[in-house]
Design a protein around this motif. Sequence first.
Motif, PDB file in Angstrom:
ATOM      1  N   SER A 212       0.799  -1.222   0.000  1.00 56.81           N
ATOM      2  CA  SER A 212       0.000   0.000   0.000  1.00 56.81           C
ATOM      3  C   SER A 212       0.836   1.279   0.000  1.00 56.81           C
ATOM      4  N   LYS A 213       2.148   1.175   0.162  1.00 51.14           N
ATOM      5  CA  LYS A 213       2.989   2.377   0.122  1.00 51.14           C
ATOM      6  C   LYS A 213       3.308   2.812  -1.306  1.00 51.14           C
ATOM      7  N   LEU A 214       3.006   1.963  -2.290  1.00 55.99           N
ATOM      8  CA  LEU A 214       3.238   2.350  -3.685  1.00 55.99           C
ATOM      9  C   LEU A 214       2.287   3.474  -4.085  1.00 55.99           C
ATOM     10  N   PRO A 215       2.699   4.338  -5.021  1.00 53.19           N
ATOM     11  CA  PRO A 215       1.765   5.353  -5.518  1.00 53.19           C
ATOM     12  C   PRO A 215       0.555   4.687  -6.187  1.00 53.19           C
ATOM     13  N   ILE A 216      -0.606   5.271  -6.012  1.00 48.72           N
ATOM     14  CA  ILE A 216      -1.842   4.674  -6.531  1.00 48.72           C
ATOM     15  C   ILE A 216      -1.779   4.465  -8.040  1.00 48.72           C
ATOM     16  N   ASN A 217      -1.219   5.431  -8.774  1.00 51.40           N
ATOM     17  CA  ASN A 217      -1.166   5.269 -10.227  1.00 51.40           C
ATOM     18  C   ASN A 217      -0.330   4.055 -10.630  1.00 51.40           C
ATOM     19  N   LEU A 218       0.743   3.751  -9.888  1.00 50.34           N
ATOM     20  CA  LEU A 218       1.538   2.552 -10.185  1.00 50.34           C
ATOM     21  C   LEU A 218       0.771   1.275  -9.843  1.00 50.34           C
ATOM     22  N   MET A 219       0.001   1.321  -8.779  1.00 45.42           N
ATOM     23  CA  MET A 219      -0.792   0.152  -8.402  1.00 45.42           C
ATOM     24  C   MET A 219      -1.844  -0.138  -9.475  1.00 45.42           C
ATOM     25  N   ILE A 220      -2.480   0.901  -9.992  1.00 43.24           N
ATOM     26  CA  ILE A 220      -3.490   0.721 -11.039  1.00 43.24           C
ATOM     27  C   ILE A 220      -2.849   0.153 -12.296  1.00 43.24           C
ATOM     28  N   GLU A 221      -1.694   0.676 -12.674  1.00 44.78           N
ATOM     29  CA  GLU A 221      -1.003   0.161 -13.864  1.00 44.78           C
ATOM     30  C   GLU A 221      -0.585  -1.293 -13.672  1.00 44.78           C
ATOM     31  N   ALA A 222      -0.128  -1.642 -12.477  1.00 39.49           N
ATOM     32  CA  ALA A 222       0.270  -3.020 -12.192  1.00 39.49           C
ATOM     33  C   ALA A 222      -0.920  -3.967 -12.310  1.00 39.49           C
ATOM     34  N   VAL A 223      -2.078  -3.550 -11.814  1.00 43.38           N
ATOM     35  CA  VAL A 223      -3.275  -4.386 -11.879  1.00 43.38           C
ATOM     36  C   VAL A 223      -3.720  -4.571 -13.329  1.00 43.38           C
ATOM     37  N   LYS A 224      -3.666  -3.513 -14.115  1.00 48.22           N
ATOM     38  CA  LYS A 224      -4.033  -3.626 -15.526  1.00 48.22           C
ATOM     39  C   LYS A 224      -3.114  -4.590 -16.257  1.00 48.22           C
ATOM     40  N   LEU A 225      -1.818  -4.480 -16.015  1.00 44.69           N
ATOM     41  CA  LEU A 225      -0.842  -5.370 -16.644  1.00 44.69           C
ATOM     42  C   LEU A 225      -1.051  -6.815 -16.191  1.00 44.69           C
ATOM     43  N   ALA A 226      -1.287  -6.993 -14.913  1.00 44.91           N
ATOM     44  CA  ALA A 226      -1.524  -8.340 -14.391  1.00 44.91           C
ATOM     45  C   ALA A 226      -2.762  -8.965 -15.018  1.00 44.91           C
TER      46      ALA A 226
ATOM     47  N   SER B  56     -10.561   0.043 -12.523  1.00 44.99           N
ATOM     48  CA  SER B  56      -9.651   0.035 -13.669  1.00 44.99           C
ATOM     49  C   SER B  56      -9.529  -1.334 -14.324  1.00 44.99           C
ATOM     50  N   THR B  57     -10.187  -2.328 -13.773  1.00 44.18           N
ATOM     51  CA  THR B  57     -10.081  -3.695 -14.289  1.00 44.18           C
ATOM     52  C   THR B  57     -11.473  -4.293 -14.442  1.00 44.18           C
ATOM     53  N   SER B  58     -11.524  -5.447 -15.098  1.00 41.91           N
ATOM     54  CA  SER B  58     -12.827  -6.093 -15.245  1.00 41.91           C
ATOM     55  C   SER B  58     -12.844  -7.528 -14.732  1.00 41.91           C
ATOM     56  N   ALA B  59     -11.682  -8.119 -14.518  1.00 46.57           N
ATOM     57  CA  ALA B  59     -11.663  -9.533 -14.163  1.00 46.57           C
ATOM     58  C   ALA B  59     -10.949  -9.850 -12.847  1.00 46.57           C
ATOM     59  N   ILE B  60     -10.027  -9.032 -12.426  1.00 47.66           N
ATOM     60  CA  ILE B  60      -9.242  -9.346 -11.230  1.00 47.66           C
ATOM     61  C   ILE B  60     -10.083  -9.156  -9.976  1.00 47.66           C
ATOM     62  N   ARG B  61      -9.956 -10.122  -9.062  1.00 46.34           N
ATOM     63  CA  ARG B  61     -10.592 -10.006  -7.749  1.00 46.34           C
ATOM     64  C   ARG B  61      -9.565  -9.425  -6.783  1.00 46.34           C
ATOM     65  N   PHE B  62     -10.024  -8.944  -5.643  1.00 49.46           N
ATOM     66  CA  PHE B  62      -9.129  -8.300  -4.683  1.00 49.46           C
ATOM     67  C   PHE B  62      -9.332  -8.872  -3.290  1.00 49.46           C
ATOM     68  N   GLY B  63      -8.235  -8.934  -2.551  1.00 54.88           N
ATOM     69  CA  GLY B  63      -8.269  -9.362  -1.162  1.00 54.88           C
ATOM     70  C   GLY B  63      -7.454  -8.399  -0.321  1.00 54.88           C
ATOM     71  N   THR B  64      -7.829  -8.242   0.936  1.00 57.06           N
ATOM     72  CA  THR B  64      -7.163  -7.273   1.795  1.00 57.06           C
ATOM     73  C   THR B  64      -6.146  -7.889   2.735  1.00 57.06           C
ATOM     74  N   GLY B  65      -6.159  -9.175   2.918  1.00 50.89           N
ATOM     75  CA  GLY B  65      -5.314  -9.732   3.964  1.00 50.89           C
ATOM     76  C   GLY B  65      -5.989  -9.506   5.306  1.00 50.89           C
ATOM     77  N   ILE B  66      -5.789  -8.329   5.891  1.00 48.31           N
ATOM     78  CA  ILE B  66      -6.373  -8.012   7.197  1.00 48.31           C
ATOM     79  C   ILE B  66      -6.882  -6.579   7.192  1.00 48.31           C
ATOM     80  N   LEU B  67      -8.065  -6.377   7.730  1.00 51.18           N
ATOM     81  CA  LEU B  67      -8.557  -5.045   8.088  1.00 51.18           C
ATOM     82  C   LEU B  67      -8.880  -5.121   9.575  1.00 51.18           C
ATOM     83  N   THR B  68      -8.263  -4.272  10.359  1.00 48.97           N
ATOM     84  CA  THR B  68      -8.391  -4.371  11.805  1.00 48.97           C
ATOM     85  C   THR B  68      -9.780  -3.940  12.311  1.00 48.97           C
ATOM     86  N   ILE B  69     -10.312  -4.716  13.233  1.00 49.72           N
ATOM     87  CA  ILE B  69     -11.623  -4.402  13.814  1.00 49.72           C
ATOM     88  C   ILE B  69     -11.533  -3.285  14.854  1.00 49.72           C
TER      89      ILE B  69
END
Length: 87
Positions: free
Chosen positions: A10-24, A54-67
């Motif tokens: 999550s420390k990556l810039p958002i625009n790089l994360m979006i580009e990575a997801v599109k490429l993946a 930004s995607t149409s097929a990739i699913r997402f997981g968070t690992g952990i979100l603290t309660i």
Amino acid sequence: MPRLGFGLHSKLPINLMIEAVKLAEERGYEICWVPGEETPGKEIPSLISAMAMSTSAIRFGTGILTIFTRPPTLMAQTAISLEEISD
């Protein structure tokens, strides 16, 4: 065919994360995991929302979100919102 997934910090810039997801997605990956909020960085559901739009097929997981910072009602609202955003 093997199922493929990957993780983004999550420390990556958002625009790089979006580009990575599109490429993946182009390369056949199925899921992207973003570490939970126990690590300093950005707010995870917002990141996932931006990537999901930004995607149409990739699913997402968070690992952990603290309660401790997200009571059950807010977790449910977040899940419903992310489901609608990601279709």
